[in-house]
Design an enzyme around this catalytic site. Structure first.
Site, PDB file in Angstrom:
ATOM      1  N   ASN A   1      -8.481   4.058   8.519  1.00  0.00           N
ATOM      2  CA  ASN A   1      -7.575   2.323   9.087  1.00  0.00           C
ATOM      3  C   ASN A   1      -7.305   2.564  10.714  1.00  0.00           C
ATOM      4  O   ASN A   1      -7.407   1.673  11.373  1.00  0.00           O
ATOM      5  CB  ASN A   1      -6.192   2.736   9.367  1.00  0.00           C
ATOM      6  CG  ASN A   1      -5.072   3.409   9.350  1.00  0.00           C
ATOM      7  OD1 ASN A   1      -5.345   4.553   8.279  1.00  0.00           O
ATOM      8  ND2 ASN A   1      -4.414   3.390   9.718  1.00  0.00           N
TER       9      ASN A   1
ATOM     10  N   CYS B   1      -2.641  11.348  23.055  1.00  0.00           N
ATOM     11  CA  CYS B   1      -2.027  12.182  24.041  1.00  0.00           C
ATOM     12  C   CYS B   1      -0.159  11.588  23.562  1.00  0.00           C
ATOM     13  O   CYS B   1       0.024  10.821  23.749  1.00  0.00           O
ATOM     14  CB  CYS B   1      -2.071  12.123  25.532  1.00  0.00           C
ATOM     15  SG  CYS B   1      -1.183  10.806  25.887  1.00  0.00           S
TER      16      CYS B   1
ATOM     17  N   GLN C   1      -7.604  -0.319   3.134  1.00  0.00           N
ATOM     18  CA  GLN C   1      -8.472  -0.356   4.544  1.00  0.00           C
ATOM     19  C   GLN C   1     -10.167  -1.738   3.632  1.00  0.00           C
ATOM     20  O   GLN C   1     -10.848  -2.226   4.711  1.00  0.00           O
ATOM     21  CB  GLN C   1      -8.322  -0.093   5.296  1.00  0.00           C
ATOM     22  CG  GLN C   1      -8.009   0.342   6.096  1.00  0.00           C
ATOM     23  CD  GLN C   1      -7.379  -0.613   7.710  1.00  0.00           C
ATOM     24  OE1 GLN C   1      -7.982  -1.304   7.272  1.00  0.00           O
ATOM     25  NE2 GLN C   1      -5.864  -0.801   7.590  1.00  0.00           N
TER      26      GLN C   1
ATOM     27  N   GLY D   1       0.880  -1.358   0.334  1.00  0.00           N
ATOM     28  CA  GLY D   1      -0.451   0.064   0.020  1.00  0.00           C
ATOM     29  C   GLY D   1       0.839   1.137  -0.235  1.00  0.00           C
ATOM     30  O   GLY D   1       0.707   2.092  -1.207  1.00  0.00           O
ATOM     31  N   THR D   2       2.051   1.322   0.953  1.00  0.00           N
ATOM     32  CA  THR D   2       2.777   2.301   0.583  1.00  0.00           C
ATOM     33  C   THR D   2       3.342   2.977  -0.418  1.00  0.00           C
ATOM     34  O   THR D   2       3.519   3.998  -0.658  1.00  0.00           O
ATOM     35  CB  THR D   2       4.019   2.116   1.783  1.00  0.00           C
ATOM     36  OG1 THR D   2       3.070   2.215   2.759  1.00  0.00           O
ATOM     37  CG2 THR D   2       4.226   3.276   1.670  1.00  0.00           C
TER      38      THR D   2
ATOM     39  N   ALA E   1      -2.036  -6.606  -0.127  1.00  0.00           N
ATOM     40  CA  ALA E   1      -2.745  -8.194   0.047  1.00  0.00           C
ATOM     41  C   ALA E   1      -2.691  -8.366   1.456  1.00  0.00           C
ATOM     42  O   ALA E   1      -4.123  -9.139   1.714  1.00  0.00           O
ATOM     43  CB  ALA E   1      -1.956  -9.047  -0.157  1.00  0.00           C
TER      44      ALA E   1
ATOM     45  N   THR F   1      12.508  -7.578 -10.678  1.00  0.00           N
ATOM     46  CA  THR F   1      11.575  -8.680 -10.846  1.00  0.00           C
ATOM     47  C   THR F   1      10.594  -8.991 -10.337  1.00  0.00           C
ATOM     48  O   THR F   1      10.895  -7.910  -8.971  1.00  0.00           O
ATOM     49  CB  THR F   1      12.181  -9.584 -10.363  1.00  0.00           C
ATOM     50  OG1 THR F   1      13.706  -9.435 -11.610  1.00  0.00           O
ATOM     51  CG2 THR F   1      12.091 -10.883 -10.840  1.00  0.00           C
TER      52      THR F   1
HETATM   53  C1  LIG Z   1      -4.882   3.193   5.206  1.00  0.00           C
HETATM   54  C2  LIG Z   1      -3.874   2.304   4.833  1.00  0.00           C
HETATM   55  N1  LIG Z   1      -3.073   2.886   3.867  1.00  0.00           N
HETATM   56  C3  LIG Z   1      -1.699   2.617   4.064  1.00  0.00           C
HETATM   57  C4  LIG Z   1      -1.249   1.371   4.670  1.00  0.00           C
HETATM   58  C5  LIG Z   1      -0.006   0.973   4.371  1.00  0.00           C
HETATM   59  O1  LIG Z   1       0.591  -0.225   3.196  1.00  0.00           O
HETATM   60  P1  LIG Z   1       1.268  -1.381   3.037  1.00  0.00           P
HETATM   61  O2  LIG Z   1       1.436  -1.847   5.021  1.00  0.00           O
HETATM   62  O3  LIG Z   1       1.023  -3.039   2.300  1.00  0.00           O
HETATM   63  O4  LIG Z   1       2.512  -0.346   3.027  1.00  0.00           O
HETATM   64  C6  LIG Z   1      -2.097   0.992   5.338  1.00  0.00           C
HETATM   65  C7  LIG Z   1      -1.321  -0.308   6.596  1.00  0.00           C
HETATM   66  O5  LIG Z   1      -1.736  -0.221   7.697  1.00  0.00           O
HETATM   67  C8  LIG Z   1      -2.972   1.093   5.959  1.00  0.00           C
HETATM   68  O6  LIG Z   1      -4.227   0.995   6.926  1.00  0.00           O
END
Ligand SMILES: Cc1ncc(COP(=O)(O)O)c(C=O)c1O
Length: 378
Positions: A150, A327, A178, A70-71, A199, A236
């Site tokens: 999330n 906090c 999410q 995701g990142t 995934a 790859t």
């Molecule tokens: C909303 C959201 N975006 C992005 C990510 C990042 O995904 P990844 O851990 O596959 O890089 C997460 C993972 O916690 C997430 O909850």
């Protein structure tokens, strides 16, 4: 009893996903870029997986790009979407995942864009009137707003936002990490530039995800190298991961209605049990089923001496959950999401997140442990 209520962090692999991955590992080791038979065989496997993902999302395989998660997918959409389209103004919300927020902040810091953060209400809904005014004042902005948060699970109306963005020629990216596998994303209906998936959030493997790029949206690679992913992402391919991702998404789509009903039932049951048994409990974010991701429940507990160590105490009791307070204390810098929606920073907050494997018995167990930690209702 061991209870895993941290499915928004990551999920267990589905046994069918493991089977599909192992079969590929055993039989197919060629490099998909090689032109010989071993390579071609694996290339076919990767393209079959791409076709599966595209088919489920009702889009074309040429719009799906596999990534490391995701990142990377979020970074690619944001950095390339902004830079390659000469965008000077970006709009997001303070509740985004750091994969989005930190990327946009870095682009602001190096002078690429001016960044505006939308106002949010106490339930985590963004101010849509402010968004429209900003889009009117700054046509051709870049908008990044997540489908579901999330930490608190609040859902954003991305169909409405995509229509607004279209009206004002803005590029729209939504972090759908999410909700992927939990809701049906139909990309013939949703007019959006980028969405993302990882995934491991839907019973697939870690370290693999994908980015959807609308064919009308032009970007350059984020990672340069070989000609993989049709010249869009060098390196790859994570072949076994890609196989697992496609299999996991396929299972999610096939069983979605059944799992949704089961998981929403668990969440409703936990809300009811907490209200009945725990003194002064508070739910963070929007918990109405229409506006809330059914896998996530964020709860604030009364402030007691024991409650201070809530996550640690749950862990000792065999319960895995996550969260933290709003906090900043010691090494815990607190949750930027809970802070932004104004949650009382003195109260411990825990995110419980569920999946198809969880049961009511597990909720009973967790609530019984919480009764020992919090002020039990008289
Ligand atoms: C909303 C959201 N975006 C992005 C990510 C990042 O995904 P990844 O851990 O596959 O890089 C997460 C993972 O916690 C997430 O909850």
């Amino acid at each position: 009893m061991q209870v895993y209520f941290d499915n928004a962090a990551t999920t267990a692999l589905d046994p069918q996903v493991i089977k599909a991955m192992v079969e590929t590992m055993e039989l197919s080791y060629g490099n998909p870029s090689s032109i010989h038979a071993h390579g071609r065989q694996v290339k076919t496997i990767v393209e079959r997986a791409r076709k599966t993902v595209a088919g489920l999302l009702n889009t074309s395989p040429s719009e799906i790009f596999f990534t490391s998660g995701g990142t990377e997918a979020d970074n690619t959409a944001i950095v390339r979407g902004i830079v390659d389209n000469g965008i000077k103004h970006a709009i997001t919300s303070p509740l985004e995942h750091h994969a989005v927020l930190h990327t946009l902040e870095a682009l602001e810091k190096n002078g690429t864009v001016k960044l505006t953060l939308l106002n949010v209400d106490g339930k985590g809904q963004v101010d849509l009137q402010q968004l429209e005014q900003l889009l009117k004042d700054n046509p051709r902005s870049f908008v990044s707003l997540m489908h579901a948060n999330n930490e608190i699970g609040t859902l954003t109306d991305i169909e409405y936002i995509s229509a607004l963005c279209k009206q004002y020629q803005a590029i729209f990216h939504s972090d759908t990490v999410q909700t992927m596998g939990h809701y049906k994303h139909d990309l013939t209906k949703l007019q959006i530039d980028f969405i993302t998936g990882a995934a491991h959030k839907f019973h697939g493997p870690k370290g693999v995800g994908f980015l959807y790029v609308n064919h009308n949206t032009k970007i350059n690679p984020f990672i340069y190298g070989g000609a993989q992913e049709r010249n869009m992402r060098g390196g790859t391919e994570n072949v076994y991961g890609i196989v697992g991702l496609a299999k996991a998404l396929e299972i999610c789509y096939a069983e979605m209605a059944e799992h949704r009903q089961h998981i929403q039932g668990l969440k409703d049951y936990m809300i009811a049990q907490l209200r009945e048994n725990i003194h002064d409990v508070q739910f963070n974010g929007d918990i109405t089923p229409e506006n809330s991701l059914y896998t996530v429940l964020n709860v604030s507990f009364p402030c007691t001496d024991i409650a201070d160590m809530m996550l640690f105490s749950l862990d000792i009791a065999g319960i895995s959950a996550s969260g933290g307070s709003a906090c900043s204390s010691g090494s815990d810098i607190g949750s930027h999401v809970l802070r932004a929606i104004g949650v009382n920073s003195g109260r411990p907050s825990v995110r419980f997140s569920f999946c198809k494997n969880n049961t009511r018995e597990e909720i009973d167990f967790v609530v019984s442990k919480l009764k020992e930690l919090c002020l039990e209702k008289a």
